[in-house]
Write a protein that holds these residues in place. Sequence first.
Motif: not given
Length: 602
Positions: A192-201, A218-234, A260-261
């Motif tokens: 039941s462990a919560d570990f990072p996986n791609p494309e989810r979480g 560093g954020f991967v280690s801090q937050w335990g996730t491999r999914l990020f929201l990137y705002r393309i600044p227009l 960064a994976g």
Amino acid sequence: MTMNESRPVTSPSTTSRALLAQIIAAASIALSACGGGSGSSTDASVGTQTPAPSTSTNPVSGTGSTTSTSQAWAECAKEYGICTFSGTRSVKYGTTTSAVVKSFANGVECNNANFGDPAPGAEKVCWSEVTAAASTTTPTTTTTTTTTPTTTTTTTPTTTTTTPTTTTTTPADTTTVVTSGPTTSATFTSSSADFPNPERGWYVTPNDGEMVASTLSGFVSQWGTRLFLYRIPLDNYRSSALPQSFLDTLNTRFAAGRAAGVKFIVQATYNYDSSGSDAPLSLVLQHIAQLKPVLAQNADVIPFMKAGFVGAYGEWWGSTNGLDASDSSRAAIKDALLANTPPTTIVHFTASSDFAKWFPNAPAAAAAARVGFHNDCYLANDTDAHQFSGLTDPMRDYVKTMTQNSGFGGETCDNVSNPEQRRISCAQAISEGAAYHQTWLNAGYAQVFLDSWKSGGCYSQIGSLMGYRLQLDSVNHVTTAARGTTIAVNVNLRNVGWARMFSKRPLVVTLRNKSTGATITGSAGDLSSVSAGASAQIAVNVSIPSGAAVGNYDVQISAPDIWSTTASDARFAVRFGNADSGSQAWDASTARFTAGTTLSVQ
């Protein structure tokens, strides 16, 4: 939230939209799995043993001619997928009416970079030339997915190579499949462990200046996730085209994520405040078209896209150009987004009323069009800040049906009317997460919900169940096999997560020599076909080359990424929801789970 509601300045993101129109009723219908990727639905493949599989293609020669009628062709991959084969072979790329043929050695990634674009704007396919030898040596296999009722799908073989091996051998004679003799089996323990996986979480949102590999790692280690929201600044381009320098910078940002994976949900916005300042429709459409090459080049790390572009925070309310108030403008932007994003990227829209207009009574059609749902005020009150008319709105059932095959993402919010209506308990969050097939959620907002789930003891559980969670149940295979034969490794697994996987990853079985570390691999199936709550039995054929070393081999199971740029990177592979137990263990360096069984090659 509505345009009259505000969010704290310190919030990492926002949730808002205008009052929705009256929603039409929608009947719940049965869906066929369509997934978020466009790779071919693969099944059994021939195992291979190679000294070093390449993540790039190796063109031998190329022509622009179409195929002659005397040639026979077999589909080997969709656009952006990998057409795998040994030796040199002609590969046709395009559509049934417009295609180009080139020759490649040892496989090729099916994309415009390798072939050119024979059919601009169309979804393309790769076919490999069928030779007499290939037709007599290629095995097939059957993948059985157990739901209600049980269904069986038989598809076409492909070949997958994995970790570099230490020996070069001759491909096996795949006409002989070992189907008798002593067998061995093993069952596995769930985790039941919560570990990072791609494309989810859980996802987090770095600012533009933080889009460098070291910071993202560093954020991967801090937050335990491999999914990020990137705002393309227009923000600087509300009245002008995007310069090439800006597009080049975006490629650099995505390259940093790849290093960064991590993968991204992307959202292009002209502001990140409540001003609603955006661009005229003609310029929005121009910008979307300009972004197409960037999105295509980085499709491997962009599984999801929020619609963006319109109004305050890019959330489709408060547009200074009236884009949110015009049905025709909303539809035009929707069409442009779907036409200019890769077929492997799901585009999430935030107003369920739009679905009723674009795909009336047809949630399956919406999902097939790569339309997902993004809820910016998930669980906030009875209407989710006017995303629905209430708890019994028929569009809730529409969305629940649609997201079986296209996904649901979002964030919670706390600055809405009727906060006493919050569905904030652990039981409510878990119930609705499963019902809406929740795939990703903001880890930074709103704190009142996050704190409640942490104090209630369900935060980790929510994180582990979002998206897919593939759990291995058992494996069986023969105990011995002669060189030059093919064995079937039968793997039983289930998806205990809230959503299906949206990339068409095969299941890979690797035989690893216990003495030398040399590997032999085979692949089968399409893991995106295993819906939430379903089980599957996948038979993976692994061919043992006639020159393979005799001895004992560990059986290992994996699900690497589908892209040549990331397939050999363990950080992009799926980790199964299983615990280590004795000789059964997860190897983080290779992203393989050792089954604890042994095959003796003689």
